[in-house]
Write a protein that holds these residues in place. Sequence first.
Motif, mmCIF file in Angstrom:
data_model
loop_
_atom_site.group_PDB
_atom_site.id
_atom_site.type_symbol
_atom_site.label_atom_id
_atom_site.label_comp_id
_atom_site.label_asym_id
_atom_site.label_seq_id
_atom_site.Cartn_x
_atom_site.Cartn_y
_atom_site.Cartn_z
ATOM 1 N N ASN A 52 -21.455 11.154 11.424
ATOM 2 C CA ASN A 52 -20.582 9.992 11.605
ATOM 3 C C ASN A 52 -20.172 9.401 10.251
ATOM 4 N N TYR A 53 -21.120 9.359 9.316
ATOM 5 C CA TYR A 53 -20.806 8.862 7.978
ATOM 6 C C TYR A 53 -19.775 9.763 7.301
ATOM 7 N N GLU A 54 -19.947 11.072 7.432
ATOM 8 C CA GLU A 54 -18.972 12.007 6.876
ATOM 9 C C GLU A 54 -17.581 11.731 7.432
ATOM 10 N N GLU A 55 -17.518 11.539 8.746
ATOM 11 C CA GLU A 55 -16.232 11.315 9.410
ATOM 12 C C GLU A 55 -15.597 10.006 8.946
ATOM 13 N N GLN A 56 -16.400 8.940 8.831
ATOM 14 C CA GLN A 56 -15.858 7.648 8.370
ATOM 15 C C GLN A 56 -15.350 7.756 6.932
ATOM 16 N N PHE A 57 -16.102 8.403 6.081
ATOM 17 C CA PHE A 57 -15.729 8.569 4.684
ATOM 18 C C PHE A 57 -14.414 9.338 4.575
ATOM 19 N N LEU A 58 -14.326 10.441 5.292
ATOM 20 C CA LEU A 58 -13.126 11.275 5.255
ATOM 21 C C LEU A 58 -11.913 10.517 5.789
ATOM 22 N N GLU A 59 -12.114 9.803 6.893
ATOM 23 C CA GLU A 59 -11.001 9.062 7.508
ATOM 24 C C GLU A 59 -10.438 8.010 6.554
ATOM 25 N N LYS A 60 -11.308 7.301 5.843
ATOM 26 C CA LYS A 60 -10.848 6.273 4.911
ATOM 27 C C LYS A 60 -10.071 6.878 3.750
ATOM 28 N N VAL A 61 -10.499 8.041 3.276
ATOM 29 C CA VAL A 61 -9.783 8.678 2.170
ATOM 30 C C VAL A 61 -8.403 9.150 2.630
ATOM 31 N N LEU A 63 -6.553 7.863 4.991
ATOM 32 C CA LEU A 63 -5.712 6.669 5.109
ATOM 33 C C LEU A 63 -5.293 6.155 3.736
ATOM 34 N N LEU A 64 -6.202 6.221 2.772
ATOM 35 C CA LEU A 64 -5.880 5.768 1.416
ATOM 36 C C LEU A 64 -4.790 6.633 0.800
ATOM 37 N N VAL A 65 -4.908 7.959 0.936
ATOM 38 C CA VAL A 65 -3.901 8.865 0.384
ATOM 39 C C VAL A 65 -2.550 8.640 1.053
ATOM 40 N N ASP A 66 -2.551 8.480 2.387
ATOM 41 C CA ASP A 66 -1.294 8.196 3.092
ATOM 42 C C ASP A 66 -0.655 6.921 2.567
ATOM 43 N N ASN A 67 -1.485 5.897 2.351
ATOM 44 C CA ASN A 67 -0.953 4.631 1.839
ATOM 45 C C ASN A 67 -0.372 4.805 0.440
ATOM 46 N N CYS A 68 -1.073 5.559 -0.405
ATOM 47 C CA CYS A 68 -0.613 5.734 -1.789
ATOM 48 C C CYS A 68 0.660 6.571 -1.850
ATOM 49 N N LEU A 69 0.790 7.545 -0.959
ATOM 50 C CA LEU A 69 1.960 8.419 -0.982
ATOM 51 C C LEU A 69 3.156 7.784 -0.293
ATOM 52 N N TYR A 70 2.921 7.078 0.818
ATOM 53 C CA TYR A 70 4.039 6.644 1.659
ATOM 54 C C TYR A 70 4.103 5.145 1.899
ATOM 55 N N GLY A 71 3.069 4.393 1.524
ATOM 56 C CA GLY A 71 3.017 2.975 1.885
ATOM 57 C C GLY A 71 3.982 2.129 1.078
ATOM 58 N N ASP A 72 4.513 1.067 1.712
ATOM 59 C CA ASP A 72 5.396 0.128 1.021
ATOM 60 C C ASP A 72 4.591 -0.801 0.110
ATOM 61 N N GLU A 73 3.448 -1.273 0.609
ATOM 62 C CA GLU A 73 2.553 -2.098 -0.195
ATOM 63 C C GLU A 73 1.301 -1.275 -0.474
ATOM 64 N N LYS A 74 1.180 -0.753 -1.684
ATOM 65 C CA LYS A 74 0.151 0.214 -1.999
ATOM 66 C C LYS A 74 -1.186 -0.453 -2.255
ATOM 67 N N ASN A 75 -2.253 0.253 -1.873
ATOM 68 C CA ASN A 75 -3.604 -0.200 -2.147
ATOM 69 C C ASN A 75 -3.830 -0.251 -3.651
ATOM 70 N N ALA A 76 -4.667 -1.192 -4.080
ATOM 71 C CA ALA A 76 -4.932 -1.339 -5.512
ATOM 72 C C ALA A 76 -5.587 -0.109 -6.117
ATOM 73 N N LEU A 77 -6.220 0.719 -5.294
ATOM 74 C CA LEU A 77 -6.866 1.927 -5.809
ATOM 75 C C LEU A 77 -5.878 3.023 -6.160
ATOM 76 N N CYS A 78 -4.630 2.907 -5.695
ATOM 77 C CA CYS A 78 -3.667 4.001 -5.880
ATOM 78 C C CYS A 78 -3.467 4.345 -7.347
ATOM 79 N N SER A 79 -3.405 3.315 -8.201
ATOM 80 C CA SER A 79 -3.145 3.577 -9.608
ATOM 81 C C SER A 79 -4.321 4.245 -10.304
ATOM 82 N N LYS A 80 -5.494 4.262 -9.664
ATOM 83 C CA LYS A 80 -6.681 4.872 -10.276
ATOM 84 C C LYS A 80 -6.641 6.381 -10.193
#
Length: 439
Positions: A52-61, A63-80
């Motif tokens: 379950n931890y593996e699945e949660q970790f993977l799911e968050k990453v 979502l983060l990549v989708d946000n960084c590639l396609y999101g209008d308001e990017k997560n602060a981690l994107c620039s890292k």
Amino acid sequence: MKKRWVKKLRKIRGTLTSTLVIIFIILIVVLVGLAIFTGYRLSRERNEDFSNYEEQFLEKVVLLVDNCLYGDEKNALCSKYVLPRNTGRYEFFYLQDLVDGGLLESFTNPYDKSEKCDLESYVYVDSRSDTTNSSYGYDLDYHVCLMCGDKKSKECLDNYQEEEKYDLACEIAYDQEGTQPYQGEWTDQPLYLIVKASGDVSSKVSQFYYYIGDEAAYSDGTMTTDLEGVALLNRNVASQYITVESYDEKDNKATASCGNYPVRIDKDTLNYVIITGVLSNANRDLVANGDYSPMEVILEANTDPLDSISGFTYTWYRNNEVFKETTTPTITVDQDGAYSVEVTNAVGKQKVTSEQFIVYIDKEKPKVKVLEDTLTLDFGQDYDFRDNLEVTFGSSGGTYSCDPSNNNYLGTEDQKITCIATGKNGLETKVTFQVKREQ
């Protein structure tokens, strides 16, 4: 008699002993079975928690990549992170960063409740199958490596050496030495991207690449020393951030984000501007310089180049006085005047001014009065039919004519005469009257 009872007692004692032994053995078997079952159940629950931890970790990453590639308001981690762009390498997203960024809470080690799972756990994204040149349409493979004590995911990279990490810093300046820092203002000058590596660099940095925003990928820069590099930003740029990735000779990667300001370079040369005019009707009919118009006129500033990365501002003048300021190249006018426009790009160093465009507004139709509804004329009488009209034009003036134009063109029959008055504004008035013949 006494010996007989002794024998009976011994027999009963033997039977009891055998029964107790059997019961004891059964009890041991039951306890061992319970222990095995409990252990199996506990192990299964722990493994399920780990999955379950593996699945949660993977799911968050993901979502983060989708946000960084396609999101209008990017997560602060994107620039890292330098997001995959068909580099043929992995990009690592660490559990530590997601926890620090508030995307996840640290996982309790399911096999030892007194410990947490390793925050250096990571999800690595393989972009080597990506064949696109844009930010859309990525074919990305995600692999999770969760480490909780001695338990590791099956997809952990055995050859990934964490101790090979090194740090990367960068800055943007007007000069290669970094003595004139850039602060995000619009400029028409080239900028220098200065990169420096530090920390546990096991071998010299062999190359670095930089990306402006999400899509514009630049080629690698020039290494000036084993740990320093420089790149010249010498083309139009309008983006929120620059990200750099570098590789040492052992192919270890580091990334860095350069500055918390937009990078804005506009190298377009503003050559000239001319004004064209059209009517504000559905067909947008062309209006020439100095023509009269029966309606509002739309003036458009046409520049070379037509568009600027930094945008243009337009200062409109009417009879040499400021009339209006706009950020779009068109205005609508309903007053007579000599109009001109001054165009400035956002850099503020380039300005061009147009020639004057003369606009005349006359919305009045010609007024035509027929003096005699029926004219009686002799066959041989010389008569100009315009003499039977009284015509008044608006400020634009105009012309008028009749068909036929003169009595000499008539035959012997009575006839209807049609006359048209046309103003310079294009508006018309049509009238008719009768001519009777006297032989």
